[in-house]
Design an enzyme around this catalytic site. Structure first.
Site, short mmCIF file in Angstrom:
data_model
loop_
_atom_site.label_atom_id
_atom_site.label_comp_id
_atom_site.label_asym_id
_atom_site.label_seq_id
_atom_site.Cartn_x
_atom_site.Cartn_y
_atom_site.Cartn_z
CG HIS A 190 -7.45 46.59 21.79
ND1 HIS A 190 -5.93 46.58 21.96
CD2 HIS A 190 -7.58 48.10 22.45
CE1 HIS A 190 -5.53 47.52 22.25
NE2 HIS A 190 -6.47 48.50 22.75
CG ASP A 231 -0.93 50.07 13.70
OD1 ASP A 231 -1.41 51.29 13.82
OD2 ASP A 231 -1.45 49.17 13.60
CG HIS A 248 -5.66 45.10 11.15
ND1 HIS A 248 -7.04 45.42 11.23
CD2 HIS A 248 -5.01 46.19 11.93
CE1 HIS A 248 -7.11 46.50 12.30
NE2 HIS A 248 -5.74 46.79 12.76
CD GLU A 273 -0.35 50.20 16.85
OE1 GLU A 273 -1.03 51.35 16.63
OE2 GLU A 273 -0.70 49.16 16.18
CG HIS A 329 -10.30 51.17 14.87
ND1 HIS A 329 -10.42 50.02 14.40
CD2 HIS A 329 -9.06 50.96 15.85
CE1 HIS A 329 -9.45 49.19 14.45
NE2 HIS A 329 -8.69 49.86 15.36
N1 GLY Z 1 -4.26 51.26 13.68
C1 GLY Z 1 -5.39 50.35 13.99
C2 GLY Z 1 -4.54 49.35 14.92
O1 GLY Z 1 -3.86 49.64 15.78
O2 GLY Z 1 -5.28 48.08 14.92
MN MN Z 2 -2.27 48.35 15.22
MN MN Z 3 -2.67 51.39 15.20
#
Ligand code: GLY
Ligand code: MN
Ligand code: MN
Length: 474
Positions: free
Chosen positions: A390, A318, A401, A441, A290
């Site tokens: 993670h 995100d 989140h 992502e 982060h």
């Molecule tokens: N942007 C923060 C995460 O992907 O959790």
């Molecule tokens: Mn995320």
């Molecule tokens: Mn993210």
């Protein structure tokens, strides 16, 4: 920034300004008198009314729900952080102002001879404040915009609560601090919720207080059609931000310049703000999950990891993309990139109605473990957390989140799929792998028929990325 100390001398002038500006404002606003809604695509009152109706149906008879505004947080001295409404209040009313609250009472209370089940509180209009802070909607306009017929002044909230709370046996409360804080001055732990309940008990009020999230988390997890459209817009804007940053990327560019390209695009396309601090890491900073200092100058040969999402009308995207700043992956970077992509594609395929939330992660972790062993980076697959430390997914919505009351994927849920590999300098492997951090992502909507990748339109394969990076510099 104007200093508020100058308020005293400016007041007479400000008042004059307001009087002269008023007719112009009144003319340009139309439907909402003095209050202008600049965006025509906020949800209609019926969307908020349906959410409140559902919430009311879930609150037990004899209980109530109080949802308050977010806090104004001080940045330094007399400057506050930009205000952002608390999501539960935004979800149930669409109100973005400070000093606002919603009270839901399934049994109703009598106000002016009418039994009402929903009461909204907002700040009264106040011309001398409005010169500084902008026009507030005030109770009358708030009623029109939210579809709530009983709207009182925020100042009446304590009085109404005095009347209502002693009659309730349970209160769903948002914006109350759960947990215990260690206060350094007294050197002791302060239990704020406990103190509040104790003070209420001293007044003879015995009530169970629980988080409003017990009802609202499950509702917010399942997005309505209108919410999905809003999320698509947030994703579309974010994808364009990522494209813009990649198009102009070149070695020597600072992380903050790439962040500027991203966030400029967010604002240019109408997003209010990023949904979370933009993560822009080059070289070794790709390995900090982060990282958001965003001050390093990239160097030829660096990877850049950008994890950035726009927030549009309260909904956040995100998205992460990782790219070589010079437009060409090294063989090592490419091997790691392709492995993360393989894991991500496989994990996305797992997302379907009825599947357990952790299944996509299991899939991604297995593929990454096998791949890292094959590449000789790890000896055993069970060490995968050394380089992939993670989870693969979290829910996404008003919060980046986001909340949920269930870990079974259900139509209407949106979740991220974001595996990564991070090989920091000094890791126990051949140094040729050091400083390679890759995360990919995307934002996935669960449907009856499987799932839809909302960010699928954004370039993702290594060759698509290489083609895009620096294309505006050529
Ligand atoms: N942007 C923060 C995460 O992907 O959790
Ligand atoms: Mn995320
Ligand atoms: Mn993210």
């Amino acid at each position: 920034m104007i200093c508020s100390l100058s308020l005293a001398w400016i007041l007479p002038f400000a008042f004059l300004l307001l009087v002269t500006a008023y007719p112009v404002l009144a003319q340009s606003q139309g439907v909402y008198e003095h209050y202008e809604v600049y965006d025509a695509d906020f949800f209609p009152p019926s969307e908020y009314a349906a959410r409140r109706k559902l919430a009311l149906s879930k609150i037990e008879s004899g209980a109530g729900m109080l949802v308050r505004n977010g806090d104004v947080r001080n940045r330094s001295n007399d400057v506050d952080y930009e205000f952002r409404q608390r999501n539960n209040l935004l979800y149930l009313t669409g109100i973005t102002e400070t000093q606002s609250a919603l009270l839901l009472l399934p049994n109703g209370i009598e106000i002016e001879g009418k039994s009402v089940r929903e009461i909204l509180f907002v700040a009264e209009r106040n011309p001398s404040h409005e010169i500084w802070e902008g026009i507030r909607m005030g109770p009358k306009v708030a009623a029109t915009i939210t579809g709530i017929s009983t709207v009182l002044s925020y100042e009446e909230l304590p009085e109404i609560l005095d009347e209502v709370v002693p009659e309730l046996d349970k209160l769903y409360y948002d914006n109350w601090l759960f947990g215990v804080i260690t206060e350094p001055i007294v050197g002791e732990e302060i239990d704020w919720p406990g103190m509040m309940l104790m003070m209420m008990a001293e007044d003879g009020i015995k009530i169970e207080v629980v988080q409003a999230g017990e009802i609202l988390d499950g509702m917010r997890a399942i997005k309505s059609e209108a919410e999905i459209e809003m999320m698509k817009k947030a994703v579309e804007i974010s994808a364009e931000g990522h494209r813009e940053a990649m198009r102009y990327a070149r070695p020597g560019m600072a992380e903050y310049e790439l962040e500027a390209l991203m966030e400029y695009t967010f604002h240019r396309l109408g997003a209010e703000e990023p949904g979370y601090p933009s993560i822009v890491g080059a070289g070794p900073n790709t390995c900090i999950l982060h990282y958001n200092t965003n001050r390093r100058k990239s160097q030829d040969g660096d990877l850049v990891l950008m994890d950035c999402g726009a927030e549009y009308h309260g909904y956040s995207a995100d998205i992460t993309r990782t790219f070589p700043v010079n437009g060409k992956f090294t063989p090592e970077q490419r091997a790691i990139y392709d492995l993360v992509l393989k894991a991500q594609n496989a994990a996305i395929k797992e997302c379907a109605s009825g599947v357990q939330f952790f299944e996509p992660h299991r899939k991604a972790a297995r593929i990454i473990a096998e791949g890292l062993v094959q590449l000789g980076i790890m000896e055993f697959g069970d060490d995968v957390r050394t380089y992939f430390m993670h989870g693969t997914s979290h829910f996404l919505g008003m919060d980046v989140h986001d909340v949920s009351d269930s870990y079974v994927l259900t139509p209407g849920m949106v979740l991220t799929v974001e595996p990564g590999i991070y090989i920091a300098e000094g890791s126990d492997c051949d140094p040729k792998w050091w400083n390679i951090g890759v995360r990919i992502e995307d934002d996935i909507l669960v449907t009856e028929e499987g799932s839809i990748n909302l960010s699928a339109g954004l370039e993702k394969t290594a060759s698509e990325i290489e083609k895009l990076v620096g294309s505006k510099n050529k």
